[in-house]
Enzyme design. Structure first.
Site, mmCIF file in Angstrom:
data_model
loop_
_atom_site.group_PDB
_atom_site.id
_atom_site.type_symbol
_atom_site.label_atom_id
_atom_site.label_comp_id
_atom_site.label_asym_id
_atom_site.label_seq_id
_atom_site.Cartn_x
_atom_site.Cartn_y
_atom_site.Cartn_z
ATOM 1 N N ASP A 36 30.541 15.708 -15.377
ATOM 2 C CA ASP A 36 28.775 15.477 -16.426
ATOM 3 C C ASP A 36 27.857 14.095 -15.678
ATOM 4 O OD1 ASP A 36 27.177 17.027 -18.270
ATOM 5 O OD2 ASP A 36 27.701 14.591 -18.427
ATOM 6 N N TYR B 263 16.419 20.424 -23.498
ATOM 7 C CA TYR B 263 17.018 19.741 -23.941
ATOM 8 C C TYR B 263 16.965 18.019 -22.981
ATOM 9 C CZ TYR B 263 20.877 19.332 -20.801
ATOM 10 O OH TYR B 263 21.552 18.992 -19.006
ATOM 11 N N TYR C 102 19.596 9.870 -19.940
ATOM 12 C CA TYR C 102 18.925 11.462 -19.014
ATOM 13 C C TYR C 102 17.280 10.202 -19.361
ATOM 14 C CZ TYR C 102 22.854 14.264 -20.904
ATOM 15 O OH TYR C 102 23.150 15.280 -21.408
ATOM 16 N N HIS D 35 31.650 24.090 -19.546
ATOM 17 C CA HIS D 35 31.171 22.573 -19.511
ATOM 18 C C HIS D 35 32.186 21.665 -19.655
ATOM 19 C CE1 HIS D 35 28.475 19.407 -17.925
ATOM 20 N NE2 HIS D 35 28.857 19.049 -19.233
#
Length: 317
Positions: free
Chosen positions: A105, A154, A231, A296
């Protein structure tokens, strides 16, 4: 698990928490969101038993690593995180020429950039979930996600400081973590304002109650801002990475992704991975593995398979 040693190491202005086990060639494990060093618990035990020194930090803004300016998302770019990793390697393995790196990730994203900036530090790389994507000079990745999926995606919802944290607080830390870790839908993940996850997911079968409690305890201590800042810094990282537009990752690499991983189903991703684009930008890419039926969090959902894949690759070097 009690065999794993825990240390606090001063690096790059942080006090970085590191979990470590074993002796031998160093394998650096980098976690994603919403995770911790703990995400690699199965791999740490396995690789240590195979004669490696397995090291997994809590990355900047996570867990027991302290000192990160979580109120300032601009301090969470790829350059900041890779800076932390270089300082960590200098502290824990000053005599090592190169080390092995395994990422998942956001940890995979940072691992690609570690190899991009400092290939001299990495002997070989195994990345999970996130393939290397060359920088598009025409559009920032956040704008791309917004154009593909709209404001409820998201990635877009995470951009406004404090906004998503307030929603998570209403939902509750344990419920937030459970829903993220249980997500198995191949399509995009939406988080409409004020509507939360839409429903409560069951705890995934691969996650024990003790595991969930560990994550919950740590995120209750820190909050989610540190992790969400990755993010928020994505656009800034894109700007700062302009000098590496068109650059290749020249490190021997293996890539593993779950068949149901949402990242694998972003438009154009499968074609890029399997039809030559990935190989063009990672010329030393040796293998791509798609784990059938996995989502994931493959390193936790399918630990035995992932352990073997990592070991089979690293033992070649």
């Amino acid at each position: 698990m009690e065999k794993i040693e825990h240390k606090i190491i001063p690096v790059n202005g942080l006090n970085m928490h590191v979990a470590e086990l074993g002796e031998g060639p160093l394998v650096l494990f980098l976690h994603g969101f919403p995770e911790l060093w703990y995400s690699w618990r199965h791999q740490i035990l396995y690789l240590a038993a195979q004669g490696y020194r397995a090291v997994a930090p809590d990355l900047r803004g996570y867990g027991d690593t302290t000192g990160a300016p979580v109120e300032d998302p601009s301090k969470f770019t790829t350059l900041h995180i890779v800076g932390d990793l270089i300082a960590l390697l200098d502290a824990i393995a000053p005599d090592a020429d190169k080390v092995f790196v395994v990422g998942h990730d956001w940890g995979a994203f940072m691992a690609w950039h570690l190899c991009l900036y400092r290939p001299d530090k990495v002997k070989a790389l195994v990345n999970l979930s996130i393939a290397f994507v060359p920088r598009n000079p025409e559009v920032s990745p956040v704008d791309k996600f917004r154009s593909l999926y709209g404001d409820d995606h998201y990635f877009c919802r995470f951009q406004e400081p404090g906004d998503i944290e307030a929603e998570f607080a209403q939902i509750g830390t344990k419920e937030v973590l459970k829903n993220f870790l249980a997500y198995r839908t191949p399509g995009p993940f939406y988080f409409p304002k004020g509507k939360g996850f839409g429903n409560s997911s069951d705890k995934p079968t691969w996650l024990s109650e003790d595991d969930l409690d560990y994550y919950t305890k740590k995120f209750e201590q820190t909050g989610f801002s540190g992790g969400v800042n990755y993010y928020r810094a994505f656009g800034r990282s894109w700007e700062l990475n302009a000098p590496w537009t068109g650059a290749q990752v020249n490190v021997p690499s293996k890539f593993i992704v779950g068949e149901l991983d949402l990242t694998y189903h972003v438009p154009g991703t499968k074609e890029f991975i399997h039809k030559g684009g990935f190989q063009k930008y990672v010329p030393l890419l040796q293998e791509v593995v798609v784990i059938e039926g996995a989502a994931h969090f493959t390193n936790q959902e399918r630990p035995d398979e992932i352990n073997r894949h990592i070991y089979d690759f690293l033992k070649q070097f």
